[in-house]
Design a protein around this motif. Structure first.
Motif, short mmCIF file in Angstrom:
data_model
loop_
_atom_site.label_atom_id
_atom_site.label_comp_id
_atom_site.label_asym_id
_atom_site.label_seq_id
_atom_site.Cartn_x
_atom_site.Cartn_y
_atom_site.Cartn_z
N ASP A 151 0.83 -1.21 0.00
CA ASP A 151 0.00 0.00 0.00
C ASP A 151 0.86 1.25 0.00
O ASP A 151 0.58 2.21 -0.71
N ASP A 152 1.94 1.26 0.82
CA ASP A 152 2.85 2.39 0.86
C ASP A 152 3.52 2.61 -0.49
O ASP A 152 3.65 3.73 -0.95
N ALA A 153 3.94 1.52 -1.13
CA ALA A 153 4.58 1.61 -2.44
C ALA A 153 3.60 2.17 -3.48
O ALA A 153 3.97 3.00 -4.30
N ALA A 154 2.36 1.70 -3.43
CA ALA A 154 1.35 2.18 -4.36
C ALA A 154 1.05 3.66 -4.13
O ALA A 154 0.91 4.43 -5.09
N ALA A 157 3.98 5.64 -5.52
CA ALA A 157 3.94 5.65 -6.99
C ALA A 157 2.86 6.59 -7.49
O ALA A 157 3.08 7.34 -8.46
N ALA A 158 1.68 6.58 -6.83
CA ALA A 158 0.60 7.45 -7.25
C ALA A 158 0.95 8.93 -7.02
O ALA A 158 0.61 9.79 -7.83
N ALA A 159 1.65 9.20 -5.93
CA ALA A 159 2.01 10.60 -5.60
C ALA A 159 3.06 11.14 -6.58
O ALA A 159 3.08 12.33 -6.86
N SER A 160 3.91 10.26 -7.10
CA SER A 160 4.96 10.73 -8.00
C SER A 160 4.50 10.77 -9.46
O SER A 160 5.21 11.24 -10.32
N SER A 161 3.26 10.32 -9.71
CA SER A 161 2.73 10.35 -11.09
C SER A 161 2.21 11.70 -11.46
O SER A 161 1.79 12.49 -10.77
#
Length: 161
Positions: A151-154, A157-161
């Motif tokens: 969940d943290d990784a997702a 990833a979503a925040a850096s998109s």
């Protein structure tokens, strides 16, 4: 038939988890009443005990509350001498929060009550039952850690998109 069994098993699992949380953690909140603290204050202490010193922004993010709300919570814990707030000498805008000695004593007392209750329950089991319970709880813990990590990784990833 198998789907019904899976649903029934899932319902039983969720019920057990909910009741265990209620019995072992939520019911222990009454032990904090002597310290005259709110649930958000208790959550803040437990988070600082678990994660160590945190920046105010990290603390707010972990608690899922706004910076001003978190600041108010921390202010009250500072007044109770359970948390201390320090500025970063390299960046005075950064405020770090950590438990004081009194804060550590309070959280240690909380966990000691949980330990005592858990051991009292385990005294009711034979060795084989005890082993099964521990293995099951370890499986839940490991699975939750894996889910949290993914969940943290997702989120990252979503925040850096």
């Amino acid at each position: 038939m198998q789907i019904n069994n899976l649903r029934e098993l899932s319902d039983r699992y969720v019920s057990v988890v909910r009741n265990l949380c209620r019995l072992t953690y939520i019911a222990r909140l009454d032990e904090w009443q002597g310290l005259d603290m709110t649930v958000p204050q208790v959550k803040t202490l437990i988070l600082l005990e678990h994660a160590g010193p945190l920046r105010m922004g990290q603390l707010a993010g972990s608690l899922g509350s706004g910076l001003s709300t978190t600041t108010t919570i921390v202010d009250r814990l500072v007044k109770k001498q359970l948390v201390q707030r320090d500025s970063d000498p390299n960046d005075r805008r950064v405020v770090k929060c950590e438990l004081t000695k009194n804060g550590r004593v309070a959280t240690d007392m909380f966990w000691e009550h949980i330990k005592t209750r858990a051991l009292k329950a385990s005294d009711q089991w034979d060795l084989e039952q005890f082993e099964k319970v521990v293995q099951s709880l370890e499986l839940i813990w490991c699975t939750e850690e894996e889910l949290r990590t993914s969940d943290d990784a997702a989120s990252t990833a979503a925040a850096s998109s």
